[in-house]
Each structure stands twice: as structure tokens, then as C-alpha cells.
Design an enzyme around this catalytic site. Structure first.
Site: not given
Ligand code: ADP
Ligand code: MG
Length: 488
Positions: A178, A231, A234, A252, A288, A389
């Protein structure tokens, strides 16, 4: 020379070896962040598409698993070779979709291929142990989990898409990848290489966002293992969701990484190392692992900031697809606004802005999410910009004179991903390496990764190690077999 490549306006995603639209027919636009214009659309995958992808991955699993690891490794190595052959084109599309400089993205493609080749070669390390047993023996098998969900962020899209599925594949799992909603294109381009090399369904790529695409992937009962890069927020959500099914997760996450400069080093070289450590030139600091908190000894401070600012001023900001560009655009308006808020907060909390702090000037920067490389001096450990961060091109300089206070400040954040220690006194540097709470430490260096060296965090930077044998083994589960030669 990087020439201009054509980018399709509409992409499909990859499920079971077929290029498909989303079940709902919905699409998602990805922007070129340097122009703020729509670059292309991709399918907006939802739970129904995750179901389809899981079914395809499950169908592909028995045959994939039955192959010898070395045979799987050969296919992953073949994929790496095809990736290298497409490095320039993929880097160009990456530059358009992410805002990262094209030259550094060529590097990312080759780094990903390096890791794929490394894991391909490690196939024979999928081994077990034996133990004597009276009238028999005890042995272990390392088995794949089955279907693995791999969720990746926007900062190094093709690097993560290619490098972070290799170990799972060599270990015999099938994968659902994904990509991030901001940068889905290179993963799909990579998919076009995958269909030529791997059996259908071994790798499926579902595009979409977090809540509607990532979350159902994590929640799917037949996805046995999740690996996530992104992040902390998440990561926490994913861990919570995975708890429902006791699903194996590695994370990570972010970092607020220190660089510690002792007074015995060459100040010019230390400044160069600090500029490199911030990854301004790699991905506008959106990394990161960036060492964004630089602790410099008071004795070097004045000379250091002079050299640092001179170094930062040399960074060539420009159009992401221009091969001479060293720093491009941030990935999205959201990131741009977040970084600007932190810059504003730094000033309000009393840090001294040494350079940058805004949009670069010039007609080419009227649109797009460009931010100047920014340095703050007189930052103190309690300030927000020293604790959170920023994930952008903002470096904080903190001054130190007492080692005990320094250690408390260095370890006094929630994160623990990387750290850099600069000193000619290696005994002292090694002692500090033991004391610093971080998973990946550079002594007299910064930023560079080393194939085969375990990368990953402590504390809220996550858990699990990648880019090393540990990553390969983390995609296997151990089964013990107790065998007696006969039944008596
Ligand atoms: P950022 O965009 O700040 O790096 P995110 O952690 O939100 O951080 O995004 C990293 C990945 O996680 C992206 O592919 C995003 O679509 C996915 N993501 C965001 N929220 C969720 C969730 N609740 N469950 C699974 N994947 C998620
Ligand atoms: Mg984009």
C-alpha cells in the site's frame, strides 16, 4: 543527463497479475507538488479491493511457498536488475510525484536494488536448528506467515516499494503493498516490472489513503503480518488495530535524532556532516533518520554555525526534475503548512533563525511547496522544535558544555531512531554510543545506510530491524518439530 519521460494520466492498480480499477470506481488524484497540479489519478482502493487482493495473494501463496528459497531469491534479483535498467525513468516520475530531486531518486532506485540483491543472496540463510533427542531429534522450520501487508510513506516511495518487499518475498510470503496517497506512481510503475518477473498474485499493489485503504488491510484477518513505515500516530493506530487479531507487526516510525559534536573535531568537517545528516539534499529533510538536533560544544559553537550556514547556503534549490537540483519541493500543502508552523513556533519560543525560514524567492518558486533550508540557533531542549519531529528542512542547533546535562537532553525525547557522534576520541564515542537511546548510530558520520546493517528504532521510533538478516527472519515464524525415529 536526465531526459523527460512521459507519465500516464491514469493508472490502474495491480491485483492477481491484472491491472484493475477500484471496485467502487473511485479514483484518487496525485499532485505534482512543485506545480500543485494534478499529475495523474490512481484507483481509490477500499475494503472490497483489499478483499480481492488478499484472495489473490492467498491463491498465489502455496506455489510461492513451495519454491526453494534460492529460486525465489533469483526472481527477486531479476527484479532488481530490471529496476536498475529503469532507474532514470522511475526517478523522473518520482521527482514529479514527490518533489524530491531526480538525481537523488536515481540513487534511491539503486539503493533499493542493492537491498533486493542482498536479500536474494540471503535466501540460503532461512535455516533452522537441530537438537538431540533420545531416540530421535528436535528440529525447527522457518516458515513464511502467508499474506503480508506492507504500508509505506511518501518520502522515499520507490525505495520503500522495492526494497521493503524483498525480504518478505524471499522468505516465501505473498505481499500486498500500500503506497502513500501522495506518491503512488512509482510503486505502480514498479508493478509493471513485477508482472514480467513474478507469478500473478505474489505482489499486489493497492492504492488509496490511510483510513479507507490502509486500515482495512491491517484489519483483514487473513493478513498475518503487517510491516509499517510512517508516523508515530499512525503506527500507534496500526498496533491497536493489529491487537484484535494478535497480528505480528513491525514499525519504523519517526525520529528527532541527535548529532553530538565534541570539541576535538575539525569544525568545518563537522558542519558538512551536520548538513549531510539533515538530508536537505536527499528529500528536503523529510526523512525519519535526519539528525535534526545538533548538539555542539560551546568551544566550537561560533565557528560551527558560521560554517554550517555557509554550507546550507550552497544547497541548490530548484525544479525537482532538473538534474542539477539538490533540494526540491515538500510533498504536499499539509507538510508545507506543518513545517511553516514549526518555523513560526521556533521563532516565537525564542530560537534564533540563522538562515532560511520561508519560501525561496524567484519566479520558479511562485507555486509549489518549496521551503528554504532552515537553521535555528540557540535552541533549548524544552522548545517544541527540539522535541517534535518536523519532517522537513529545519535543523536546530543546541549548545552544550556539561556531559551529564547533554546526555539527559539527548535522551530526553520520545524518539530513538538514529544518532551521530563526532569525536576523534573513539573510546569516548563508543561509550556514548552505548548511552544514547537510538537504534542506529554513526560515529564520525551521518545519514548513510549500510546494506546488511540493521536499521530500526528504540522507544517511540518503533521496533523491528530492516536492511539486515533480521528483516528476512522477521518474515518467518519458527515451528518446532519433535521427532522420534519410531513409535514405541
Ligand atoms: P505521513 O504521511 O505523515 O508520513 P502516515 O503514517 O499517516 O504518515 O502515512 C504513512 C502510510 O500509512 C501511508 O501509506 C498512509 O496511507 C498509511 N496510513 C495512514 N493511516 C493509516 C491507518 N489508519 N491504517 C493503515 N495505514 C494508514
Ligand atoms: Mg504526488
Amino acid at each position: 543527463m536526465v531526459r523527460n519521460y512521459e507519465v500516464r494520466r491514469q493508472y490502474r492498480m495491480l491485483i492477481g497479475g491484472q491491472w484493475v480499477e477500484s471496485a467502487s470506481g473511485e479514483t484518487l488524484a496525485t499532485l505534482n507538488p512543485a506545480t500543485e497540479e494534478t499529475l495523474a489519478t490512481v484507483p481509490f482502493g477500499t475494503a472490497a479491493d483489499i478483499d480481492r487482493a488478499v484472495a489473490a495473494a492467498r491463491e498465489a501463496f502455496p506455489n510461492w511457498r513451495a519454491m526453494e528459497p534460492r529460486a525465489r531469491g533469483k526472481l527477486v534479483a531479476e527484479l532488481a536488475a530490471r529496476l536498475r535498467a529503469e532507474a532514470e525513468r522511475l526517478a523522473y516520475i518520482e521527482a514529479l510525484d514527490s518533489g524530491n530531486p531526480v538525481s537523488s531518486m536515481v540513487g534511491d532506485v539503486h539503493m533499493a536494488a542493492d537491498l533486493m540483491e542482498y536479500f536474494a543472496g540471503l535466501a540460503a540463510e532461512i535455516q533452522g536448528t537441530t537438537m538431540p533427542l533420545h531416540g530421535g531429534m528436535n528440529y525447527t522450520l522457518r516458515e513464511p506467515y502467508g499474506v503480508v501487508g506492507r504500508i509505506i510513506p511518501f518520502n522515499h516511495p520507490i525505495y520503500f516499494a522495492a526494497s521493503r518487499i524483498a525480504a518478505a518475498l524471499v522468505a516465501g510470503n505473498t505481499v500486498i503493498l500500500k503506497p502513500a496517497e501522495q506518491t503512488p506512481l512509482t510503486a505502480l510503475e514498479f508493478g509493471a516490472l513485477i508482472v514480467d518477473v513474478l507469478p500473478p498474485g505474489v505482489v499486489n499493489i493497492v492504492t488509496g489513503d490511510g483510513p479507507r485503504t490502509g486500515a482495512p488491510l491491517v484489519a483483514h484477518p487473513q493478513v498475518r503480518r503487517i510491516a509499517f513505515t510512517g508516523s508515530v500516530e499512525t503506527g500507534r493506530e496500526i498496533l491497536r488495530a493489529a491487537a484484535e487479531q494478535i497480528k505480528v507487526v513491525t514499525l519504523e516510525l519517526g525520529g528527532k535524532n541527535p548529532m553530538i559534536i565534541f570539541p576535538d573535531v575539525d569544525v568545518e568537517k563537522a558542519a558538512t556532516t551536520a548538513v549531510n545528516g539533515m538530508n536537505f539534499r536527499w528529500c528536503q529533510g523529510q526523512s525519519c533518520g535526519s539528525t535534526s538536533r545538533v548538539f555542539v560544544h560551546r568551544a566550537l559553537h561560533d565557528q560551527f554555525i558560521e560554517a554550517l550556514v555557509a554550507g546550507v547556503r550552497q544547497i541548490h534549490l530548484g525544479w525537482p526534475t532538473d538534474p542539477d537540483t539538490e533540494m526540491g519541493s515538500l510533498v504536499s500543502r499539509e507538510q508545507y503548512e506543518k513545517v511553516m508552523r514549526y518555523i513560526d513556533m521556533g521563532q516565537r519560543e525564542g530560537a534564533r533563525l540563522l538562515c532560511g525560514g520561508g519560501r525561496p524567492s524567484g519566479p520558479e518558486f511562485e507555486r509549489g511547496y518549496f521551503v528554504e533550508p532552515t537553521v535555528f540557533d540557540q535552541v533549548t531542549p524544552d522548545m517544541t522544535i527540539a522535541r517534535e519531529e518536523i519532517f522537513g528542512p529545519v535543523l536546530s542547533v543546541l549548545v552544550w558544555d556539561d556531559e551529564e546535562e547533554l546526555l539527559a537532553a539527548v535522551n530526553g525525547v520520545a524518539y530513538g531512531l538514529t544518532a551521530a557522534i563526532l569525536s576523534v576520541d573513539l573510546a569516548r564515542a563508543m561509550r556514548w554510543a552505548e548511552q544514547v537511546e537510538a537504534g542506529y548510530i554513526w560515529i564520525n558520520g551521518s545519514s548513510r545506510h549500510c546494506v546488511g546493517a540493521p536499521f530500526g528504532g528504540q522507544k517511540q521510533s518503533g521496533f523491528g530491524r530492516e536492511e539486515a538478516l533480521e528483516e528476512l527472519l522477521s518474515y518467518t515464524q519458527i515451528k518446532n518439530v519433535q521427532m522420534r525415529y519410531r513409535l514405541d
